[in-house]
Motif scaffolding. Structure first.
Motif, PDB file in Angstrom:
ATOM      1  N   VAL A  44       8.658  -4.348  -7.075  1.00 60.56           N
ATOM      2  CA  VAL A  44       7.619  -5.291  -7.481  1.00 60.56           C
ATOM      3  C   VAL A  44       7.667  -6.542  -6.609  1.00 60.56           C
ATOM      4  CG1 VAL A  44       6.921  -6.835  -9.361  1.00 60.56           C
ATOM      5  CG2 VAL A  44       7.446  -4.456  -9.838  1.00 60.56           C
ATOM      6  N   ILE A  45       8.855  -7.037  -6.338  1.00 58.97           N
ATOM      7  CA  ILE A  45       9.000  -8.235  -5.508  1.00 58.97           C
ATOM      8  C   ILE A  45       8.511  -7.968  -4.091  1.00 58.97           C
ATOM      9  CG2 ILE A  45      10.728  -9.740  -4.437  1.00 58.97           C
ATOM     10  CD1 ILE A  45      12.211  -9.638  -7.141  1.00 58.97           C
ATOM     11  N   GLU A  46       8.790  -6.777  -3.558  1.00 62.18           N
ATOM     12  CA  GLU A  46       8.304  -6.450  -2.215  1.00 62.18           C
ATOM     13  C   GLU A  46       6.780  -6.448  -2.166  1.00 62.18           C
ATOM     14  OE1 GLU A  46      10.243  -2.734  -1.537  1.00 62.18           O
ATOM     15  OE2 GLU A  46      12.063  -3.680  -0.764  1.00 62.18           O
ATOM     16  N   LEU A  47       6.160  -5.893  -3.183  1.00 66.85           N
ATOM     17  CA  LEU A  47       4.704  -5.845  -3.220  1.00 66.85           C
ATOM     18  C   LEU A  47       4.111  -7.246  -3.363  1.00 66.85           C
ATOM     19  CD1 LEU A  47       2.143  -4.076  -3.337  1.00 66.85           C
ATOM     20  CD2 LEU A  47       2.433  -4.012  -5.804  1.00 66.85           C
ATOM     21  N   VAL A  48       4.626  -8.027  -4.285  1.00 63.50           N
ATOM     22  CA  VAL A  48       4.091  -9.370  -4.527  1.00 63.50           C
ATOM     23  C   VAL A  48       4.354 -10.295  -3.341  1.00 63.50           C
ATOM     24  CG1 VAL A  48       4.332 -11.399  -6.018  1.00 63.50           C
ATOM     25  CG2 VAL A  48       4.184  -9.133  -7.017  1.00 63.50           C
ATOM     26  N   SER A  49       5.516 -10.163  -2.713  1.00 71.39           N
ATOM     27  CA  SER A  49       5.791 -11.013  -1.555  1.00 71.39           C
ATOM     28  C   SER A  49       4.866 -10.677  -0.394  1.00 71.39           C
ATOM     29  CB  SER A  49       7.253 -10.904  -1.134  1.00 71.39           C
ATOM     30  OG  SER A  49       7.547  -9.600  -0.691  1.00 71.39           O
ATOM     31  N   GLY A  50       4.541  -9.410  -0.201  1.00 74.23           N
ATOM     32  CA  GLY A  50       3.568  -9.046   0.835  1.00 74.23           C
ATOM     33  C   GLY A  50       2.215  -9.669   0.570  1.00 74.23           C
ATOM     34  N   LEU A  51       1.786  -9.609  -0.683  1.00 75.62           N
ATOM     35  CA  LEU A  51       0.518 -10.244  -1.070  1.00 75.62           C
ATOM     36  C   LEU A  51       0.569 -11.751  -0.855  1.00 75.62           C
ATOM     37  CD1 LEU A  51      -0.529  -8.482  -4.377  1.00 75.62           C
ATOM     38  CD2 LEU A  51      -1.955  -8.820  -2.388  1.00 75.62           C
ATOM     39  N   VAL A  73      -9.150 -13.284   2.823  1.00 81.73           N
ATOM     40  CA  VAL A  73      -9.385 -11.924   2.325  1.00 81.73           C
ATOM     41  C   VAL A  73      -8.713 -10.896   3.223  1.00 81.73           C
ATOM     42  CG1 VAL A  73     -11.159 -10.194   1.892  1.00 81.73           C
ATOM     43  CG2 VAL A  73     -11.515 -12.539   1.141  1.00 81.73           C
ATOM     44  N   LEU A  74      -8.885 -11.035   4.540  1.00 82.68           N
ATOM     45  CA  LEU A  74      -8.324 -10.049   5.469  1.00 82.68           C
ATOM     46  C   LEU A  74      -6.798  -9.994   5.403  1.00 82.68           C
ATOM     47  CD1 LEU A  74     -10.544 -10.506   8.653  1.00 82.68           C
ATOM     48  CD2 LEU A  74     -10.505  -8.577   7.068  1.00 82.68           C
ATOM     49  N   LEU A  75      -6.176 -11.150   5.476  1.00 79.56           N
ATOM     50  CA  LEU A  75      -4.709 -11.138   5.488  1.00 79.56           C
ATOM     51  C   LEU A  75      -4.120 -10.836   4.104  1.00 79.56           C
ATOM     52  CD1 LEU A  75      -3.851 -13.927   8.051  1.00 79.56           C
ATOM     53  CD2 LEU A  75      -3.826 -11.462   8.348  1.00 79.56           C
ATOM     54  N   THR A  76      -4.846 -11.112   3.048  1.00 80.74           N
ATOM     55  CA  THR A  76      -4.380 -10.698   1.720  1.00 80.74           C
ATOM     56  C   THR A  76      -4.375  -9.171   1.624  1.00 80.74           C
ATOM     57  OG1 THR A  76      -5.194 -12.728   0.711  1.00 80.74           O
ATOM     58  CG2 THR A  76      -4.786 -10.879  -0.759  1.00 80.74           C
ATOM     59  N   ALA A  81      -1.241  -4.105   1.923  1.00 80.71           N
ATOM     60  CA  ALA A  81      -0.896  -2.840   2.588  1.00 80.71           C
ATOM     61  C   ALA A  81       0.553  -2.858   3.075  1.00 80.71           C
ATOM     62  CB  ALA A  81      -1.850  -2.586   3.749  1.00 80.71           C
ATOM     63  N   ALA A  82       0.984  -3.997   3.619  1.00 80.13           N
ATOM     64  CA  ALA A  82       2.375  -4.102   4.078  1.00 80.13           C
ATOM     65  C   ALA A  82       3.338  -4.031   2.900  1.00 80.13           C
ATOM     66  CB  ALA A  82       2.567  -5.404   4.845  1.00 80.13           C
ATOM     67  N   GLY A  83       2.986  -4.633   1.775  1.00 77.94           N
ATOM     68  CA  GLY A  83       3.839  -4.572   0.587  1.00 77.94           C
ATOM     69  C   GLY A  83       3.972  -3.157   0.060  1.00 77.94           C
ATOM     70  N   ILE A  84       2.857  -2.416   0.048  1.00 79.79           N
ATOM     71  CA  ILE A  84       2.906  -1.025  -0.412  1.00 79.79           C
ATOM     72  C   ILE A  84       3.742  -0.174   0.540  1.00 79.79           C
ATOM     73  CG2 ILE A  84       1.513   1.064  -0.686  1.00 79.79           C
ATOM     74  CD1 ILE A  84      -0.563  -0.591  -2.064  1.00 79.79           C
ATOM     75  N   LYS A  85       3.576  -0.415   1.838  1.00 77.89           N
ATOM     76  CA  LYS A  85       4.355   0.350   2.821  1.00 77.89           C
ATOM     77  C   LYS A  85       5.851   0.084   2.644  1.00 77.89           C
ATOM     78  CE  LYS A  85       4.796   1.257   7.725  1.00 77.89           C
ATOM     79  NZ  LYS A  85       4.334   0.929   9.066  1.00 77.89           N
ATOM     80  N   THR A  86       6.220  -1.167   2.460  1.00 82.40           N
ATOM     81  CA  THR A  86       7.624  -1.510   2.259  1.00 82.40           C
ATOM     82  C   THR A  86       8.149  -0.925   0.952  1.00 82.40           C
ATOM     83  OG1 THR A  86       7.250  -3.569   3.449  1.00 82.40           O
ATOM     84  CG2 THR A  86       9.249  -3.426   2.151  1.00 82.40           C
ATOM     85  N   MET A  87       7.337  -0.975  -0.086  1.00 81.32           N
ATOM     86  CA  MET A  87       7.724  -0.429  -1.383  1.00 81.32           C
ATOM     87  C   MET A  87       7.943   1.086  -1.282  1.00 81.32           C
ATOM     88  SD  MET A  87       5.770  -0.923  -5.003  1.00 81.32           S
ATOM     89  CE  MET A  87       4.457   0.208  -4.628  1.00 81.32           C
ATOM     90  N   MET A  88       7.065   1.782  -0.585  1.00 80.52           N
ATOM     91  CA  MET A  88       7.212   3.227  -0.429  1.00 80.52           C
ATOM     92  C   MET A  88       8.449   3.575   0.401  1.00 80.52           C
ATOM     93  SD  MET A  88       4.904   4.455  -2.265  1.00 80.52           S
ATOM     94  CE  MET A  88       4.836   6.165  -1.823  1.00 80.52           C
ATOM     95  N   ARG A  89       8.734   2.759   1.412  1.00 84.24           N
ATOM     96  CA  ARG A  89       9.932   2.985   2.217  1.00 84.24           C
ATOM     97  C   ARG A  89      11.182   2.815   1.360  1.00 84.24           C
ATOM     98  NH1 ARG A  89      10.468  -1.223   6.188  1.00 84.24           N
ATOM     99  NH2 ARG A  89       8.348  -0.632   6.745  1.00 84.24           N
ATOM    100  N   SER A  90      11.193   1.806   0.499  1.00 78.21           N
ATOM    101  CA  SER A  90      12.338   1.607  -0.399  1.00 78.21           C
ATOM    102  C   SER A  90      12.474   2.760  -1.383  1.00 78.21           C
ATOM    103  CB  SER A  90      12.170   0.302  -1.171  1.00 78.21           C
ATOM    104  OG  SER A  90      12.236  -0.793  -0.305  1.00 78.21           O
ATOM    105  N   ALA A  91      11.353   3.237  -1.899  1.00 82.65           N
ATOM    106  CA  ALA A  91      11.402   4.368  -2.827  1.00 82.65           C
ATOM    107  C   ALA A  91      11.975   5.602  -2.143  1.00 82.65           C
ATOM    108  CB  ALA A  91      10.005   4.659  -3.372  1.00 82.65           C
TER     109      ALA A  91
END
Length: 117
Positions: A44-51, A73-76, A81-91
């Motif tokens: 959750v922290i990885e996703l929120v920090s990316g956002l 909007v673009l960088l959010t 996307a970067a947060g999801i990618k990091t989260m999936m890598r951790s999973a």
């Protein structure tokens, strides 16, 4: 010395080596519900920090260039996307980590500890 005596000596030596290795090996930490909660919070922290990082950078660029909603909007979205990618890598990392640890906890190493002492 016959082959049988040599084999018995080798077996005795292997048993002694296994006992010494068992005493030198650090005990494995048992996973409980708290460690699973820690994994969940990390994701959750990885996703929120990316956002958050994406939104902050986008807002900063918008203030700098005077184009308020564009970079925000673009960088959010890129941060999401970067947060999801990091989260999936951790999973994936935790999944492969538990697969490697599972055979050693239930496999021969526990059998050696119980039969040796």
């Amino acid at each position: 010395m016959t082959k049988r005596e040599e084999m018995e000596q080798l077996k005795a030596l292997e048993d002694r080596i296994a006992k010494v290795k068992a005493t030198l090996e650090p005990p494995r930490a048992a996973q409980d519900h708290h460690s699973m909660a820690q994994i969940g919070w990390r994701m959750v922290i990885e996703l929120v920090s990316g956002l958050g990082i994406g939104a902050a950078m986008g807002y900063g660029l918008d203030v700098l260039f005077g184009t308020l909603p564009l970079f925000l909007v673009l960088l959010t979205l890129l941060g999401f996307a970067a947060g999801i990618k990091t989260m999936m890598r951790s999973a994936r990392e935790f999944e492969t980590g538990t697969d490697k640890a599972a055979p050693t906890q239930t496999g021969a190493k526990q059998g050696d500890k119980t039969s040796g002492g």
